[in-house]
Scaffold this active site. Sequence first.
Site, PDB file in Angstrom:
ATOM      1  N   SER A   1       7.325  19.620 -12.580  1.00 34.82           N
ATOM      2  CA  SER A   1       6.465  19.062 -11.552  1.00 34.82           C
ATOM      3  C   SER A   1       6.702  17.565 -11.307  1.00 34.82           C
ATOM      4  CB  SER A   1       5.003  19.262 -11.950  1.00 34.82           C
ATOM      5  OG  SER A   1       4.696  18.560 -13.148  1.00 34.82           O
TER       6      SER A   1
ATOM      7  N   SER B   1       8.263  19.784 -17.345  1.00 36.89           N
ATOM      8  CA  SER B   1       8.105  19.091 -16.066  1.00 36.89           C
ATOM      9  C   SER B   1       8.788  17.739 -15.975  1.00 36.89           C
ATOM     10  CB  SER B   1       6.610  18.918 -15.753  1.00 36.89           C
ATOM     11  OG  SER B   1       6.033  20.155 -15.424  1.00 36.89           O
TER      12      SER B   1
ATOM     13  N   LYS C   1       3.816   8.739 -11.981  1.00 36.97           N
ATOM     14  CA  LYS C   1       3.462  10.050 -11.433  1.00 36.97           C
ATOM     15  C   LYS C   1       2.008  10.057 -10.979  1.00 36.97           C
ATOM     16  CE  LYS C   1       3.842  14.982 -12.648  1.00 36.97           C
ATOM     17  NZ  LYS C   1       4.191  15.938 -13.721  1.00 36.97           N
TER      18      LYS C   1
END
Length: 508
Positions: free
Chosen positions: A152, A176, A66
Site C-alpha cells: 500500500s 506494504s 505516507k
Amino acid sequence: MLSRCLSTTPIRRHASTLGPKATDSLWRQAIIRKNDSINAIVHVASEDASEALANGPLQKVAIAVKDNICTKSMPTTCSSAMLKDFRSPYDATVVRLLKEAGADLVGKTNLDEFGMGSLNTYSIHGPVVNPFQLPNEDSSWESREQRSAGGSSGGSAAAVAADMCYAALGTDTGGSIRLPASYCGVTGFKPSYGLISRYGVVSFADSLDCVGVIAKTTKRVRAVAEVIMVPDARDPTSASHALRSNASSHSPRLSATRLDGLRVGVPAEYFPSELATSVITPTRRVLSAFQSLGATIVSVSLPSTPYALSAYYVIACAEASSNLARYDGVEYGLNVTVQRTRSGDTAMRSYAATRTQGFGPEVRKRILLGTYALRADAFDNYFQQALRVRQLVRDDFNKTFRSPDVRFMVSPPAPAADQHGVDIIVHPTAIQPAPLIDDNTKQGLDAYVQDVLTVPASLAGLPALSIRSESSIRDSHEWPIGVTIVGQWGSDDMVLRVGEMVDMSLRS
C-alpha cells in the site's frame, strides 16, 4: 516526457544563491510537475510549513510521509472518504523525530485506503503510476505502459523512485513497503516489530503494523532509520532499551567490507509455482554477490510458509474490523445523517450509511471478512487457527536462525552458536515485476497472492530489507526486481549493514 523532468539528484531544500524562498518555489514546481504524471504525493507541504530544526543529522533532507501517519501541518486522509477532511492535532512520534533531526517534510504520499491493498489502486486520490522507465524507452509518458507502483506504500516508493524526495516513510503490515520497493526499483525496509514507534499511525492491524523507510539505497535507508528507531513510552508495543541491546548482542559480528562467516539461507518454499521466471536471474545475481563477499549459501526449509498467506489475511482482517469500528460517524471520521422516518432505527441507518459511503469496496470487504472470523461460531475455526499458524511460522524461523528470538527467551541460549543455522534468509521480494494497472486479473483473488513472499516475516515480526537487483540496469528489457534479506528479531542493524555491502557489490 517523464524521463526529461526526472532529475538525477534527490530534491532538497537548502541554502543557495537564489535564497530560501526562490529555492522552495523551484522545489515545489519540480514536485508538482513530476506528480502530475505519477500521482505519488497527495499533499505538497507549503513553503512556510517546515518546522525542521536548524541542525541535525538529516538537516534539510527532503522526506515524504505516507498519508496514514499523522502530521499536524498537513492533512491525514488514509486515502479514504472517511477521513478526507481530517487534520491531526499532533505529530506522530516518527514525524516529530524527523523534524528534530532537521528533516524537511515535503508532503504526504498516496496509499491504498487504510493500507489495504497491494497495487495502490484503492485510493480516493486515484492510482499511483510506477515512475520507473526502461533505459531503452523513448516513447512519451502518455503512450507508454502504465504499471503499478505496488501497495500500500506505492506513493512513498514512487516518490523516491522519481527523485521527488531523498527518502519516504511508509507502513508495512504484510509487505506494504517491500512490495512497492521491488516494483519501483528502490530499497524498502520493514523493521523488527516494536523497534519504530507506531504512535500517531492510523491502525490497520495492530499486531502487524510497522513504520519503515524507503530510499534509493540501503545507506540512505539506514541514515533515516537510525533517527526514528528509538523506544517510545507512548507506544505500548515499543521494545525497551534492554531488549534491543540483548538482541543486538546475539547478532553476528561483521567486518566493515566482508561477509566472511555469514551463513545465508535460501528457503525452497519461497520459489512457488506462481513465481515468474524473470525473478530467478536477479535473485541469483544477489546470491552471487553474497558469495563474492565471503558468505556461505545454504538451503533451508520453512515448511509452514504455504499457510502463512491465509493466516495473515484472517488475522489482518479481524484486527481491521476491530480497529475501524471507531469510524461510526460519531467518534471519528465522516458523518452521514439520515432523516428520521416512522419506521426503523435512525441511528443504526445513519451508522450504516456513514460506513457504506465512507469506506471503499476493498475496506468494506476486509471488515466483513474480519467480522465473520471473529464471530463466536467461527472464532475457533478461523481466528484461533490463524494464530496457531502464525506460531508455526515463527517457530520455523527460530529453528532456522543461529541467534535466538530474545522476545521469547525463557533462559539464556547455549554459549556456542548453532553451526547448522543461518544468520539471514534471502528470497525474492515479489512473485513478478510490477503488473499493469489495468490488468483485471490482478483485481480478484490473484491480487492477494502478490503478498505471498512478504507475509511470513510480518507474521513473525522480523526485520526485512528489500534491495534492488541491478539486472534491470544491465538488461534494459527488464523491469525492477527486489530481493529480500530477513534477519532474526532485533538484528536490524546487521541486516542494514549486510544490505549496504551487497548494494555496493552489485553496483561495482
